[in-house]
Design a protein around this motif. Structure first.
Motif, PDB file in Angstrom:
ATOM      1  N   MET A 100       0.850  -1.204   0.000  1.00 43.38           N
ATOM      2  CA  MET A 100       0.000   0.000   0.000  1.00 43.38           C
ATOM      3  C   MET A 100       0.879   1.245   0.000  1.00 43.38           C
ATOM      4  O   MET A 100       1.649   1.453   0.938  1.00 43.38           O
ATOM      5  CB  MET A 100      -0.876  -0.086   1.275  1.00 43.38           C
ATOM      6  CG  MET A 100      -2.163   0.696   1.238  1.00 43.38           C
ATOM      7  SD  MET A 100      -3.250   0.284  -0.118  1.00 43.38           S
ATOM      8  CE  MET A 100      -4.380   1.623   0.068  1.00 43.38           C
ATOM      9  N   ASN A 101       0.770   2.033  -1.032  1.00 41.94           N
ATOM     10  CA  ASN A 101       1.620   3.219  -1.156  1.00 41.94           C
ATOM     11  C   ASN A 101       0.843   4.461  -0.721  1.00 41.94           C
ATOM     12  O   ASN A 101       0.123   5.078  -1.492  1.00 41.94           O
ATOM     13  CB  ASN A 101       2.068   3.340  -2.616  1.00 41.94           C
ATOM     14  CG  ASN A 101       3.112   4.424  -2.802  1.00 41.94           C
ATOM     15  OD1 ASN A 101       3.187   5.347  -1.986  1.00 41.94           O
ATOM     16  ND2 ASN A 101       3.900   4.310  -3.846  1.00 41.94           N
ATOM     17  N   TRP A 102       1.024   4.802   0.574  1.00 46.90           N
ATOM     18  CA  TRP A 102       0.231   5.901   1.134  1.00 46.90           C
ATOM     19  C   TRP A 102       0.642   7.236   0.532  1.00 46.90           C
ATOM     20  O   TRP A 102      -0.173   8.138   0.407  1.00 46.90           O
ATOM     21  CB  TRP A 102       0.351   5.944   2.660  1.00 46.90           C
ATOM     22  CG  TRP A 102      -0.249   4.729   3.311  1.00 46.90           C
ATOM     23  CD1 TRP A 102       0.422   3.651   3.794  1.00 46.90           C
ATOM     24  CD2 TRP A 102      -1.639   4.453   3.495  1.00 46.90           C
ATOM     25  NE1 TRP A 102      -0.459   2.715   4.281  1.00 46.90           N
ATOM     26  CE2 TRP A 102      -1.745   3.185   4.109  1.00 46.90           C
ATOM     27  CE3 TRP A 102      -2.821   5.156   3.193  1.00 46.90           C
ATOM     28  CZ2 TRP A 102      -2.951   2.604   4.433  1.00 46.90           C
ATOM     29  CZ3 TRP A 102      -4.023   4.581   3.541  1.00 46.90           C
ATOM     30  CH2 TRP A 102      -4.088   3.308   4.140  1.00 46.90           C
ATOM     31  N   VAL A 103       1.929   7.335   0.207  1.00 46.60           N
ATOM     32  CA  VAL A 103       2.421   8.600  -0.357  1.00 46.60           C
ATOM     33  C   VAL A 103       1.688   8.902  -1.668  1.00 46.60           C
ATOM     34  O   VAL A 103       1.247  10.023  -1.916  1.00 46.60           O
ATOM     35  CB  VAL A 103       3.955   8.529  -0.592  1.00 46.60           C
ATOM     36  CG1 VAL A 103       4.440   9.833  -1.222  1.00 46.60           C
ATOM     37  CG2 VAL A 103       4.660   8.245   0.708  1.00 46.60           C
ATOM     38  N   ARG A 110       0.172  -0.492 -15.048  1.00 41.57           N
ATOM     39  CA  ARG A 110       1.415  -0.149 -14.344  1.00 41.57           C
ATOM     40  C   ARG A 110       1.781  -1.172 -13.273  1.00 41.57           C
ATOM     41  O   ARG A 110       2.736  -0.966 -12.540  1.00 41.57           O
ATOM     42  CB  ARG A 110       1.245   1.226 -13.683  1.00 41.57           C
ATOM     43  CG  ARG A 110       0.980   2.335 -14.694  1.00 41.57           C
ATOM     44  CD  ARG A 110       0.414   3.571 -14.050  1.00 41.57           C
ATOM     45  NE  ARG A 110       1.288   4.079 -12.980  1.00 41.57           N
ATOM     46  CZ  ARG A 110       0.919   5.005 -12.091  1.00 41.57           C
ATOM     47  NH1 ARG A 110      -0.302   5.505 -12.144  1.00 41.57           N
ATOM     48  NH2 ARG A 110       1.746   5.398 -11.162  1.00 41.57           N
ATOM     49  N   SER A 111       0.972  -2.272 -13.156  1.00 41.94           N
ATOM     50  CA  SER A 111       1.160  -3.255 -12.091  1.00 41.94           C
ATOM     51  C   SER A 111       1.311  -2.560 -10.734  1.00 41.94           C
ATOM     52  O   SER A 111       2.238  -2.821  -9.973  1.00 41.94           O
ATOM     53  CB  SER A 111       2.388  -4.133 -12.356  1.00 41.94           C
ATOM     54  OG  SER A 111       2.243  -4.827 -13.553  1.00 41.94           O
ATOM     55  N   PHE A 112       0.374  -1.655 -10.451  1.00 37.98           N
ATOM     56  CA  PHE A 112       0.459  -0.832  -9.247  1.00 37.98           C
ATOM     57  C   PHE A 112      -0.796  -1.084  -8.399  1.00 37.98           C
ATOM     58  O   PHE A 112      -1.870  -0.530  -8.665  1.00 37.98           O
ATOM     59  CB  PHE A 112       0.559   0.642  -9.676  1.00 37.98           C
ATOM     60  CG  PHE A 112       0.712   1.601  -8.531  1.00 37.98           C
ATOM     61  CD1 PHE A 112       1.593   1.333  -7.472  1.00 37.98           C
ATOM     62  CD2 PHE A 112      -0.006   2.789  -8.499  1.00 37.98           C
ATOM     63  CE1 PHE A 112       1.734   2.236  -6.437  1.00 37.98           C
ATOM     64  CE2 PHE A 112       0.131   3.691  -7.458  1.00 37.98           C
ATOM     65  CZ  PHE A 112       1.013   3.409  -6.424  1.00 37.98           C
ATOM     66  N   LEU A 113      -0.636  -1.962  -7.388  1.00 40.41           N
ATOM     67  CA  LEU A 113      -1.779  -2.454  -6.624  1.00 40.41           C
ATOM     68  C   LEU A 113      -2.543  -1.349  -5.880  1.00 40.41           C
ATOM     69  O   LEU A 113      -3.772  -1.380  -5.783  1.00 40.41           O
ATOM     70  CB  LEU A 113      -1.318  -3.537  -5.639  1.00 40.41           C
ATOM     71  CG  LEU A 113      -2.439  -4.282  -4.916  1.00 40.41           C
ATOM     72  CD1 LEU A 113      -3.305  -5.051  -5.909  1.00 40.41           C
ATOM     73  CD2 LEU A 113      -1.878  -5.218  -3.860  1.00 40.41           C
ATOM     74  N   THR A 114      -1.816  -0.377  -5.345  1.00 41.69           N
ATOM     75  CA  THR A 114      -2.447   0.680  -4.543  1.00 41.69           C
ATOM     76  C   THR A 114      -3.617   1.335  -5.289  1.00 41.69           C
ATOM     77  O   THR A 114      -4.684   1.542  -4.724  1.00 41.69           O
ATOM     78  CB  THR A 114      -1.412   1.752  -4.178  1.00 41.69           C
ATOM     79  OG1 THR A 114      -0.356   1.111  -3.475  1.00 41.69           O
ATOM     80  CG2 THR A 114      -2.039   2.834  -3.312  1.00 41.69           C
ATOM     81  N   GLU A 115      -3.411   1.617  -6.559  1.00 44.63           N
ATOM     82  CA  GLU A 115      -4.464   2.275  -7.339  1.00 44.63           C
ATOM     83  C   GLU A 115      -5.727   1.422  -7.408  1.00 44.63           C
ATOM     84  O   GLU A 115      -6.834   1.932  -7.277  1.00 44.63           O
ATOM     85  CB  GLU A 115      -3.962   2.521  -8.769  1.00 44.63           C
ATOM     86  CG  GLU A 115      -3.490   3.939  -8.991  1.00 44.63           C
ATOM     87  CD  GLU A 115      -3.381   4.263 -10.472  1.00 44.63           C
ATOM     88  OE1 GLU A 115      -2.387   3.844 -11.069  1.00 44.63           O
ATOM     89  OE2 GLU A 115      -4.291   4.906 -11.005  1.00 44.63           O
ATOM     90  N   ALA A 116      -5.534   0.107  -7.580  1.00 43.97           N
ATOM     91  CA  ALA A 116      -6.687  -0.791  -7.650  1.00 43.97           C
ATOM     92  C   ALA A 116      -7.451  -0.779  -6.325  1.00 43.97           C
ATOM     93  O   ALA A 116      -8.688  -0.732  -6.301  1.00 43.97           O
ATOM     94  CB  ALA A 116      -6.236  -2.210  -7.987  1.00 43.97           C
TER      95      ALA A 116
END
Lengths: 300, 231
Positions: free
Chosen positions: B1-4, B175-181
């Motif tokens: 989880m990318n809070w930033v 982008r294989s970026f889970l946070t967005e999902a």
């Protein structure tokens, strides 16, 4: 006066609900149509406000053929009280009573004032005005139904088995209420019932119906009781079971008590019970209305 | 989880929530408005009922991606026009809602309607003053299902380039970026919950007779419809 002339009703599936029915219903009296299910009594009543259209024959109110009248206008001029009161569950008591005047364009405040007066007339506490029907008892709902039926001050009031779903004590109260209201308001009331005791209590004129709306006897309760026209009527009023044949019995009671029993041995009332609780001397409203009827019969 | 990332993109998230809201509110309203006459017709005639309900069932089974490709052709609109999505979502809304509306009008007690007729309500007055108000509880249950399903299906619009919360899924995939999902899923759930709360409040306000009777009765059970079943 309501006049049925050779009225028949046949449903598309071929059942004859009513066949060649003729009857004159006098003004300002209570006429009870009584019969078991299938006798067409409700069908006949619903023809008066055109909820059911006859297949043939005509119905006149005060000489006017109702098939020429606009059904919605006709219904607004005729009070209607039905089983389970038929109240609008989403409207408050006061708005239920004011329903029909509002439909005919009476201003809201005026209709509500009149509705409060009608609550007094039918013996409802004004405190109930802002409640919804589901918050009232069955008897109270039925009183609201009667008040709604009276709201446009109609000449004719149709009552379709209005008290058959309330308990016997409340039913007695409501029946007495109808007699009291009738003595004050003198409407032309057509009352449908399957209960012969109710018919005898309320009716100035009682019409006993057999299957298909056949009139097997019509007359005052006294006439029918004293001289049932046929075995059918005798059975219907309970005469054949000895229900109407009364005798005084002392054997079933103690001491000076004297009770009345029918031929089947069923105790129906008390004549004298010195230590009992039943008041013997006070006359009920019904006993007055019975004597009124005998007067009328004498006049005619 | 990318809070930033979340902190940096609050504006984008808020904007897409609003986009999503703007795209889903009209179909829900259209679904309700259209389903009322259709449902009423279906409640009045057996033939109309079987035709309309079958039609609703067929429409609901059209895969949403196929519908989104077809709609611009039918309406002759540019493929990126958001109205295409609104139109497609409205079709699904009506398809689900027609059954609820038919049931809603069938649930109105017959003796109440008969008594209204006998006391002199005209056909029109009977509909607006008796049948429609008494159909509200079941209509409300139906529209709550429709709102949740619309919010969920709307995310497919991302596949034809209409920006809203579903765009987080396509971005996350590319982008294989889970946070967005996760952000997309949570935001959609919150939006669906918001609709549900607002609708049940509106229902409560519209049905004072139900509220006084009992608090429990005011929240009808929502029947289960497979959400996003046509995704």
């Amino acid at each position: 006066m309501i006049e049925f002339c050779g009225v028949s009703k046949t449903y598309p599936d071929g059942t004859h609900a009513v066949q060649d029915f003729s009857l004159s219903i006098p003004a300002r009296q209570i006429t009870v149509l009584v019969g078991s299910s299938g006798s067409g009594k409700t069908t006949l009543m619903r023809m008066i406000n055109r909820m059911v259209e006859p297949t043939s024959g005509s119905i006149e109110i005060d000489g006017q053929d109702i098939s020429k009248a606009e059904p919605v206008q006709l219904r607004r001029g005729i009070g209607y009280v039905m089983q389970n009161a038929g109240l609008l569950p989403h409207r408050k008591v006061i708005d239920n009573i004011a329903t029909v005047p509002r439909l005919t364009g009476v201003p809201k405040s005026q209709a509500r004032t009149r509705a409060l007066e009608l609550m007094d007339t039918v013996g409802l506490d004004r405190a109930l005005a802002e409640r919804y029907p589901s918050q009232l008892s069955g008897g109270q709902q039925q009183r609201v139904g009667v008040a709604r039926g009276l709201a446009v001050d109609p000449n004719i009031l149709l009552m379709d088995e209005p008290f058959s779903a309330v308990d016997p004590i409340v039913r007695d109260e409501l029946q007495q209420e109808v007699l009291r209201l009738q003595s004050e308001l003198a409407k032309t009331i057509v009352f449908v019932s399957h209960d012969i005791d109710e018919a005898f209590l309320l009716g100035d004129q009682v019409i006993v119906l057999a299957q298909g709306g056949e009139i097997v006897q019509q007359g005052t309760p006294e006439e029918i009781l004293a001289n049932p026209a046929s075995d059918f009527v005798a059975t219907f009023i309970g005469a054949d079971r000895g229900k109407r044949r009364l005798s005084v019995s002392q054997t079933q009671a103690r001491g000076d008590d004297r009770v009345l029993v029918d031929a089947g041995g069923y105790p129906v009332g008390v004549i004298a019970a010195p230590e009992g609780r039943l008041a013997v001397s006070s006359a009920s409203p019904k006993s007055r209305s019975v004597s009124n009827k005998t007067d009328q019969a004498g006049d005619a | 989880m990318n809070w930033v990332w979340i902190g940096d993109n609050l504006g984008l998230i808020g904007g897409r929530i609003l986009e999503h809201l703007a795209l889903t509110a009209p179909p829900i309203v259209i679904g309700l408005v259209l389903s009322i006459p259709l449902g009423y017709a279906a409640s009045r005639s057996r033939v109309a009922r079987s035709i309309l309900l079958s039609l609703g069932g067929i429409l609901y089974t059209i895969p949403s991606i196929a519908l989104l490709v077809l709609v611009p052709v039918i309406l002759n609109l540019a493929i990126l026009n958001p109205l295409n999505l609104v139109f497609a979502l409205s079709i699904y809304a009506v398809a689900i809602m027609v059954r609820s509306a038919a049931d809603a009008f069938a649930s109105v007690p017959r003796d109440v309607v008969a008594s209204a007729a006998a006391t002199g309500f005209s056909g029109r007055q009977r509909f607006f003053e008796v049948e429609l108000p008494l159909a509200i509880p079941v209509l409300l249950a139906g529209i709550r299902v429709v709102s949740v399903s619309t919010v969920s299906i709307a995310s497919v619009g991302a596949l034809i380039g209409i920006d809203q919360l579903g765009s987080f899924f396509t971005d996350a995939f590319q982008r294989s970026f889970l946070t967005e999902a996760i952000v997309g899923v949570v935001a959609i759930l919150l939006l669906a919950a918001l609709y549900d709360i607002v609708l049940s409040r509106i229902g409560r306000a519209l049905m004072p007779w139900n509220r006084k009777q009992s608090a429990v009765m005011a929240s009808p059970k929502v029947s289960t419809v497979p959400l996003g079943g046509s995704l």
